[in-house]
Design an enzyme around this catalytic site. Structure first.
Site, PDB file in Angstrom:
ATOM      1  N   TYR A 148       0.815  -1.229   0.000  1.00 21.62           N
ATOM      2  CA  TYR A 148       0.000   0.000   0.000  1.00 21.62           C
ATOM      3  C   TYR A 148       0.845   1.276   0.000  1.00 21.62           C
ATOM      4  CZ  TYR A 148      -0.288  -0.256   5.283  1.00 21.62           C
ATOM      5  OH  TYR A 148      -0.069  -0.322   6.615  1.00 21.62           O
ATOM      6  N   GLU A 149       0.159   2.395  -0.169  1.00 21.71           N
ATOM      7  CA  GLU A 149       0.821   3.711  -0.310  1.00 21.71           C
ATOM      8  C   GLU A 149       1.779   3.717  -1.505  1.00 21.71           C
ATOM      9  OE1 GLU A 149      -0.565   5.794   1.909  1.00 21.71           O
ATOM     10  OE2 GLU A 149       0.346   7.398   0.728  1.00 21.71           O
ATOM     11  N   GLY A 150       1.371   3.008  -2.575  1.00 22.55           N
ATOM     12  CA  GLY A 150       2.208   2.874  -3.766  1.00 22.55           C
ATOM     13  C   GLY A 150       3.030   1.605  -3.663  1.00 22.55           C
TER      14      GLY A 150
END
Lengths: 591, 591
Positions: free
Chosen positions: B434-436
């Site tokens: 997550y978060e890229g």
């Protein structure tokens, strides 16, 4: 949401094109022509795809359940297990004398990959039985074989291996389970065993436990250990089932994965057992099974990676996200498929080049076992002994890593259980641990296997790789593959020299590099497999036989492995040369 | 069965000895002397160890439950969350104008490590609120700040970030959620968002969702996206809670880990929302939060590795198995502790050298953010921007790898859920996604960050490492550390040159090496941190201050990192130089 497509074409390629099983001349291989192996693999693959695979996520979600001493396997497992038995798959490579099909072990292994990939937890039930039956076959009296093997080979009865106790896993010298000799020649077994895969379940009428225990007079440590046959249900003279034996399941473990396989605490409370093999020689008896058992776990490692890679490649072809940097490849769609992106391809190529190389190495190892067992070929036996810790340790470390990489291709969906990638990662994790944790494999390689035949066996392996490099150079299409493999071989030789020099005089230096050496060895072994596969594909291209696309892809994948995986060998060598000083520097309390 | 011991001594060492926060001269840092930071960390650590950690396995076992539109968090979460709020930890670094404590971000980060290590799933609820509050603080009108911030900073209300939709994660240009302007100046938001962490729960009276959506007139792709404040419960003029808004939870995901945090499908059905920041400038508004958010995820990666390492080291000291190769170290016991074995130590040293290096890098990054925000230091801002994808991508890849290595130390027990190691591995896995996803971090580094300030920023980083090498050489105790770090730096420079050369003319070559470059960069960054820590410890040894054992161990661990981790840089460079040919060779259907 996972699916399973049996890799028949690739298995056939390894068996026929690379290993040449139909013309290898091993006793009993005469019928193994391409049509026959294709027919066997296709039927095994159908069972994997249609019967086993649909139960994989069911097994994970439901797990096993213990109620009043009975372990219930997940819904559908019993019916699927019965199909495995009815098809004769449980005794594929077993001696026809006791009901087996007498097929080569290498064919059993190829089938095993598919059944393991489709449903690892379910396949473990018959896998454990296979191991126990092999031990009885190797060490049992004729009477014991007649009593136990036919029902184990047919799958009517299960089997297990009981080694670990709560306070001892790797160090079996600490074992406490006792065997007291009885007047009738049997033994009374008392103690507790843990982590017993398939220790109790509802798939079979009986379970034949092989139990390591200490009988009087054996002395301390593992030397005093003997191996016993301890059935769940006693067998009457006429072969019918009699009374329950004094063995029961204490609990089942809640594990990270392989939920569909019951991992049991087993309590032996004066259970009736019979010595298998020689008294106080239980450890050597177990160890004769080790090459097979560890090869089987290495297979689990790459089979789970194969399953993961199939899912990830399909997802990457299907999921639209972003645009190719060199221009849209799906201009009419809202975005390009993931597979246009180099970093996605990098992950997929890592998986593909590992899985196909590992498949080749495992089947190559299985063929050496066939040579050893069917031809008494001591050279083949020593070669597979040398490679066994590499197959187990390297293929399970990398298999897990590749399952994680396949999960990564899914982005956020990889983390959601419904998509199935989490299960593959969780299932694959155990293979690094059981049947000797991978650190133990590395110690076996460095501490025992390098010394095989006075060190000549590892030299023979180097010659094998060296001559493969020469073969590459001689083929214009493959010549560029030679240099990276030669470089990797040189690093392996340098590392081997380091261990030879340090092994006795600075053992901590040698042991500090053991895991790096196992990985270095693994990369060279896969490099050798890629050299052999590339040659087989080059020959097929020259001959105009087979599918050109398939062979082109094979050679391109070989190039990938040489260019992007073999550079790891430099890292491992540098770490090995760093020795043990920085590893041993800190006092225990400073960690 | 996991325990948690706050690493106060090591956090103090990084903050005071290495970073010198008490004398760094940044506005608002005047009070950050050693006693003050120790007092803050000790209190935060007490909460972590006594309140959050005991709920970690509870949260994993129970997970969240959705009933009639209400999400119930695991037992005890609400009471523990209330203690986080009462202690002021939710607003530690927030502006006192809106109820925060005004502490440095670097202190918030040090506290965050402990709270995340103790209970990642629980800590995420306040973590998401912190991110949403930061976005409102940066982009909101004064009226919006007064309306939303005080209750978010006190923890009375939660916050979320809503980006992902079923068909778009990384590629937000495919977004479908719509924002229709209303006559009262608000917007009507309609669409579905997925993977919304803390999207619905029973910890707070209200949840302030920040939602990316497309308002009319913005054009195609991400350019048309705007950011909206969409509360779960509407707020009356007087600040009291009013009617429910048109937002509801559709379902909660069944995930591999972080079970205690509700990951929600959120349905927006004409929900009332207010524009945050400029119309059609939602992406840049989100991106100003990105450095903080990604640093926070990098922190999760190493914090879970820290938790895992603590358990593994304790287990290795306690569990008796086998004998040291150089002679028994526990001759009166039945066996020696695991920690005598070099291969066990190798795994523990990998973890220790990573965790301490990552802690230093993350706090160093947080300090740059303090410089940027409190001093308007553009150089610091650019430096942390360059390092952000490395902190996020490298620390979460390695954090997961180290959690797996810690699990391996446990042997079979590592696979059993009761021991807690499986949970750490499963929890740590999400941080890579997550978060890229980490592949995106690598592309950000290669595609955007290398070009920062016309390429000057990366040169400035090289100078930083180069001068650290010179400092090492000037200290007799540390001189041997210089050469490996210089070698790693040279490889990073060579790789950077490769990207500069290929970036435009052969972009697939550059993109094929992006992940390897991120790892190469990460190793050099941790090497820099180890150089700085070793210098701080050497200075303390010279001055006779602090605990000698601690500083000796620090320098020995620096030696380990240089000798056994930096060799990975050779592998990464070789892979980068291999380019894209073998990665792009296969057609999509051949994978």
């Amino acid at each position: 949401m996972t699916s399973y497509t049996p890799p028949i074409q690739d298995l056939q390629f390894v068996l026929q094109d690379m290993l040449g099983v139909s013309a290898c001349g091993i006793t009993g291989f005469d019928d193994m022509d391409a049509d026959t192996t294709a027919a066997i693999l296709t039927e095994a693959g159908r069972l994997a795809a249609e019967v086993l695979a649909p139960l994989n996520q069911v097994g994970d979600a439901q797990g096993c359940r213990l109620e009043n001493g009975i372990v219930y396997t997940p819904e559908g497992f019993k019916a699927a297990y019965d199909q495995l038995c009815e098809g004769g798959w449980t005794g594929l490579d077993m001696d026809p004398e006791y009901g087996g099909q007498g097929m080569p072990y290498v064919i059993h292994t190829a089938v095993g990959e598919m059944h393991c990939a489709a449903n690892m937890a379910l396949n473990m039930y018959s896998g454990l039985t296979h191991g126990a039956a092999s031990a009885i076959y190797a060490h049992g009296t004729e009477d014991q074989k007649r009593t136990w093997l036919p029902n184990m080979i047919s799958g009517a009865w299960g089997g297990t291996m009981n080694l670990t106790e709560p306070h001892c896993g790797t160090d079996l010298g600490l074992m406490r389970t006792k065997a007291e000799p009885q007047e009738d020649g049997s033994y009374s077994i008392t103690g507790q065993k843990i982590f017993i895969s398939a220790g109790e379940h509802d798939l079979t009428d009986n379970i034949v436990h092989l139990v390591l225990a200490k009988a009087p007079g054996g002395g301390a440590g593992t030397k005093g250990v003997s191996l016993f046959i301890v059935p769940k249900v006693l067998v009457n003279e006429d072969g019918s089932l009699g009374a329950r034996n004094g063995v029961s399941v204490g609990s089942i473990e809640h594990k990270m994965g392989i939920h569909g396989n019951a991992t049991c605490v087993m309590n032996y409370d004066g259970a009736k057992g019979w010595l298998l093999g020689e008294l106080h020689r239980g450890m050597p008896a177990m160890f004769t099974m080790m090459n097979e058992a560890r090869l089987g776990v290495g297979l689990q490692g790459y089979a789970q990676a194969a399953l993961a890679h199939e899912q990830a490649a399909a997802y990457a072809r299907d999921r639209l996200q972003g645009r190719a940097v060199t221009g849209a490849e799906n201009p009419d769609g809202p975005a390009d498929p993931l597979i246009v992106h180099p970093d996605i391809r990098r992950m997929l190529m890592d998986q593909k080049s590992f899985v196909e190389g590992a498949r080749a190495l495992t089947l190559w190892g299985a063929l050496q076992l066939d040579r050893a067992h069917r031809e008494g070929d001591a050279e083949a036996e020593a070669l597979v002994s040398l490679l066994t810790p590499v197959i187990k340790g390297f293929l399970t470390d990398k298999g897990f890593e590749m399952a994680v990489a396949a999960q990564q291709v899914y982005g956020g969906h990889g983390y959601i259980e419904e998509w199935g990638m989490s299960q593959i990662v969780r299932d694959a994790r155990i293979a690094m641990i059981y049947e000797g944790a991978n650190g133990i494999q590395a110690l076996d390689l460095v501490g025992r296997k390098l010394a095989l035949n006075g060190g000549k066996q590892v030299m023979a392996f180097f010659e094998l790789v060296g001559s493969a490099c020469e073969d590459l150079r001689a083929d214009e299409r493959l010549a560029p593959l030679a240099e990276p493999l030669e470089g990797a071989l040189k690093r392996l030789q340098a590392a081997t020299g380091y261990f030879a020099e340090r092994g006795m005089k600075a053992p901590n230096d040698a042991l500090s590099g053991a895991t790096d050496y196992m990985h270095l060895f693994g990369h060279v072994a896969l490099g050798l497999m890629w050299a052999q596969m590339a040659r087989a594909s080059s020959a097929a291209l020259d001959a105009g036989t087979g599918a050109r696309d398939f062979h082109d892809a094979k050679i391109a994948t070989a190039r990938y492995y040489m260019a992007r995986q073999l550079p790891a060998t430099s890292m491992h060598l540098a770490r090995i040369h760093a020795g043990g000083e920085t590893i041993m520097a800190l006092p225990a309390e400073a960690f």
